[in-house]
Write a protein that holds these residues in place. Structure first.
Motif, short mmCIF file in Angstrom:
data_model
loop_
_atom_site.label_atom_id
_atom_site.label_comp_id
_atom_site.label_asym_id
_atom_site.label_seq_id
_atom_site.Cartn_x
_atom_site.Cartn_y
_atom_site.Cartn_z
N LEU A 82 -39.61 13.27 38.77
CA LEU A 82 -38.88 12.24 39.27
C LEU A 82 -37.67 10.93 38.13
O LEU A 82 -37.23 11.18 38.61
CB LEU A 82 -39.87 10.75 39.22
CG LEU A 82 -40.20 9.23 40.03
CD1 LEU A 82 -39.83 9.66 41.32
CD2 LEU A 82 -40.71 8.47 39.82
N ILE A 83 -37.93 11.30 36.99
CA ILE A 83 -36.90 10.76 35.62
C ILE A 83 -35.79 11.83 36.06
O ILE A 83 -35.00 11.17 35.82
CB ILE A 83 -37.96 10.87 34.74
CG1 ILE A 83 -39.19 10.86 34.63
CG2 ILE A 83 -37.13 10.98 33.98
CD1 ILE A 83 -38.71 8.86 34.62
N GLN A 112 -40.54 5.76 33.20
CA GLN A 112 -41.28 6.42 31.97
C GLN A 112 -42.62 6.36 31.40
O GLN A 112 -43.13 7.36 31.34
CB GLN A 112 -40.47 6.32 30.87
CG GLN A 112 -39.48 7.18 31.36
CD GLN A 112 -37.98 7.28 30.15
OE1 GLN A 112 -38.08 6.87 29.16
NE2 GLN A 112 -36.76 7.83 30.69
N PRO A 113 -42.91 5.10 31.40
CA PRO A 113 -44.60 4.38 31.24
C PRO A 113 -45.32 5.30 31.85
O PRO A 113 -46.64 4.79 31.44
CB PRO A 113 -44.29 3.75 30.36
CG PRO A 113 -43.03 3.06 30.51
CD PRO A 113 -42.17 4.04 31.56
N ILE A 114 -44.86 4.52 33.23
CA ILE A 114 -45.91 4.62 33.87
C ILE A 114 -46.19 5.91 34.96
O ILE A 114 -46.09 5.73 36.09
CB ILE A 114 -45.66 3.46 35.23
CG1 ILE A 114 -44.28 3.22 35.44
CG2 ILE A 114 -45.54 1.98 33.96
CD1 ILE A 114 -44.22 2.29 36.83
N LEU A 115 -46.14 7.07 34.44
CA LEU A 115 -46.15 7.93 35.13
C LEU A 115 -47.51 8.52 35.79
O LEU A 115 -48.14 9.13 35.86
CB LEU A 115 -45.60 9.63 34.47
CG LEU A 115 -43.61 8.83 34.48
CD1 LEU A 115 -43.40 10.39 33.41
CD2 LEU A 115 -43.55 9.46 35.67
N ILE A 166 -34.91 13.33 38.76
CA ILE A 166 -33.33 12.88 39.72
C ILE A 166 -32.99 11.65 39.32
O ILE A 166 -31.74 12.03 40.11
CB ILE A 166 -34.80 12.47 40.92
CG1 ILE A 166 -35.32 14.58 41.43
CG2 ILE A 166 -34.31 12.48 42.20
CD1 ILE A 166 -36.39 14.03 42.44
N THR A 167 -33.74 10.67 38.76
CA THR A 167 -33.27 9.57 38.38
C THR A 167 -31.96 9.76 37.83
O THR A 167 -30.78 9.56 38.32
CB THR A 167 -34.24 8.51 38.05
OG1 THR A 167 -35.31 8.05 38.65
CG2 THR A 167 -33.49 7.25 37.79
N GLN A 168 -32.02 10.36 36.80
CA GLN A 168 -31.10 10.55 36.00
C GLN A 168 -29.31 11.16 36.32
O GLN A 168 -28.69 11.44 35.91
CB GLN A 168 -31.38 11.47 34.87
CG GLN A 168 -32.74 10.68 33.55
CD GLN A 168 -31.80 9.42 32.94
OE1 GLN A 168 -30.19 9.02 33.17
NE2 GLN A 168 -32.47 8.55 31.72
N ILE A 169 -29.99 12.77 37.46
CA ILE A 169 -29.64 13.60 38.06
C ILE A 169 -28.27 12.55 38.98
O ILE A 169 -26.67 12.33 38.89
CB ILE A 169 -29.93 14.40 38.70
CG1 ILE A 169 -29.96 15.52 37.74
CG2 ILE A 169 -28.62 15.28 40.12
CD1 ILE A 169 -30.93 16.75 38.36
N MET A 217 -42.20 10.74 49.56
CA MET A 217 -40.74 11.21 49.90
C MET A 217 -40.13 9.71 49.52
O MET A 217 -39.02 9.62 48.82
CB MET A 217 -41.48 11.60 51.16
CG MET A 217 -40.06 11.69 52.08
SD MET A 217 -39.04 13.10 51.14
CE MET A 217 -40.44 14.49 52.57
N ALA A 218 -40.77 7.96 49.54
CA ALA A 218 -40.22 7.39 49.88
C ALA A 218 -39.58 7.06 48.50
O ALA A 218 -39.05 6.51 47.69
CB ALA A 218 -40.95 6.31 50.72
N LEU A 219 -40.44 7.52 47.41
CA LEU A 219 -40.51 6.92 46.53
C LEU A 219 -39.60 7.74 45.56
O LEU A 219 -38.78 7.49 44.68
CB LEU A 219 -42.50 7.83 45.21
CG LEU A 219 -41.79 7.60 43.84
CD1 LEU A 219 -41.96 5.76 43.52
CD2 LEU A 219 -43.20 8.21 43.44
N PHE A 220 -39.50 9.28 45.64
CA PHE A 220 -38.31 10.17 45.23
C PHE A 220 -36.88 9.55 45.60
O PHE A 220 -36.03 9.12 44.84
CB PHE A 220 -39.00 11.23 45.97
CG PHE A 220 -40.06 12.13 44.73
CD1 PHE A 220 -39.63 13.14 43.31
CD2 PHE A 220 -41.22 12.03 45.09
CE1 PHE A 220 -40.14 13.47 42.91
CE2 PHE A 220 -42.07 12.61 44.21
CZ PHE A 220 -41.44 13.00 42.59
#
Length: 401
Positions: free
Chosen positions: A56-57, A36-39, A59-62, A105-108
């Motif tokens: 990105l946030i 969250q703080p480094i977007l 996707i992580t929460q889902i 892609m790898a990040l997500f």
């Protein structure tokens, strides 16, 4: 091997093991909040538009919500020691994928896995409730869940510090190394526990989560309370950066992150709620906490005039939310000893819904009505939670007797 259906408790859960559980839960849940703080750093590193990187946030929460439904119930079916250690080892791999990602892609994909596997925290909470003697279950659950809240509150601060020192990749690689140390510690202390519902198939196990909701009214009541209190919690913490970073306050990100430390004080103070639940004061604790939650918004509404008032409001809000959360879990864990993981899964889905609702609503309200609108929204949700508790108080009190 121990069998949970026998409700065997050889000895009280030691303070060291309880703190270890709390630390592991805090570290695991922090993994989904580090970004969250480094977007802005991630946006620059991967050439992703800033308006898109926020996905990105989401996707992580889902993926975290999916994990609640698909992975946490396995704690009632599989050996919990192997399940916890296995999920944590996979989490380490996911963190390394994020920390070494060379493409978006790898990040997500890595962040999706991080969110999915972070639900090991809920498996640990259910296991802690199983390991604790009945007379101390509330105290143990209170300490372990405090670790989760502290992890959420400190994740942003730690992420910012590590990014400033060694770059954003260090956040995930350091976390992976610490998680490996935690795996080694848990490997030494976790008992082997055979489950009591091994006759269930996986689809039947998932279906039984919904059946539990239909059968257990206290679960439904406490799940709705969770939805409301975590909506209020998210309303504050999602939107707080907006008035603090804008004139006339114009605080730095470091100063804003320090308010997470204030929230920790409230979360730690709420550990006593578990002890009160053990002594039969769960309903009274809930009522007092919800009143404090409502009062907290009065102090928070003066944020732009007084940061001291904000500090008081944050302490009260985090104290109240954590006290109700601990009490909720103490009550639902007593319903079905053989189904604690499924009870946790169902309950925490409402937590996720509340968190997502608060995040979306608060930013929209701030854009249209400013900080006063956000505080009115938070106060209204808190008042609704208090009203709902009052309406269901008689049934819950009777059912617990």
């Amino acid at each position: 091997m121990l069998n949970t259906s026998d409700a065997v408790h050889a000895s009280p859960m030691s303070h060291y093991v309880t703190l270890l559980f709390a630390a592991v839960c805090g570290m695991s849940v922090a993994n989904i909040y580090f970004a969250q703080p480094i977007l802005d750093n991630l946006s620059s590193a991967f050439g992703i538009d800033y308006s898109t990187i926020g996905i990105l946030i989401t996707i992580t929460q889902i993926c975290y919500a999916v994990g609640l439904l698909l992975l946490v119930p396995l704690g009632d079916l599989l050996n919990q020691r192997r399940l916890i250690i296995g999920q944590m080892l996979l989490s380490i791999i996911a963190l390394v994928i994020v920390g070494t990602a060379s493409s978006s892609m790898a990040l997500f994909a890595g962040m999706g896995l991080v969110g999915l596997l972070a639900v090991v925290t809920q498996t640990l909470v259910a296991f802690a409730a199983t390991m604790a003697v009945p007379a101390e279950r509330g105290r143990v659950v209170g300490m372990v869940t405090s670790g989760i809240v502290i992890g959420i509150l400190l994740a942003r601060t730690i992420s910012g510090i590590l990014t400033d020192i060694a770059g954003w990749r260090s956040v995930y690689l350091v976390s992976a190394a610490l998680m490996l140390l935690m795996v080694c510690a848990l490997f030494r202390v976790l008992p082997n526990v055979e489950r009591g519902v091994q006759s269930l198939s996986y689809p039947q196990l998932l279906r039984s989560v919904f059946i539990l909701f239909a059968q257990e009214r206290i679960l439904r009541i406490r799940a709705i309370l969770a939805l409301l209190i975590f909506t209020a919690f998210s309303i504050l913490w999602t939107s707080l950066v907006l008035p603090l970073s804008a004139p006339p306050l114009s605080l730095s990100h470091t100063a804003i992150g320090a308010f997470g430390l204030v929230g920790v004080a409230g979360a730690l103070a709420a550990t006593r709620a578990g002890k009160l639940a053990d002594r039969g004061y769960g309903q009274r604790t809930t009522g007092v906490a919800l009143i404090l939650l409502l009062i907290s918004w009065l102090f928070i509404s003066y944020t732009e005039q007084s940061l001291f008032a904000l500090v008081i409001g944050i302490v009260l809000l985090d104290l109240a939310v954590q006290a109700v959360h601990v009490t909720n879990q103490s009550m639902i864990f007593a319903l079905r000893t053989e189904a604690r993981s499924r009870l946790t899964a169902g309950y925490m889905v409402f937590y996720s819904i509340g968190s997502a609702t608060g995040s979306i609503a608060s930013t929209h309200i701030y854009a249209s009505y400013g900080w006063d609108g956000v505080c009115l929204l938070g106060g209204s949700v808190s008042a609704l939670a208090l009203l709902f508790w009052a309406m269901t108080r008689r049934y819950t009190t009777t059912a617990l007797q």
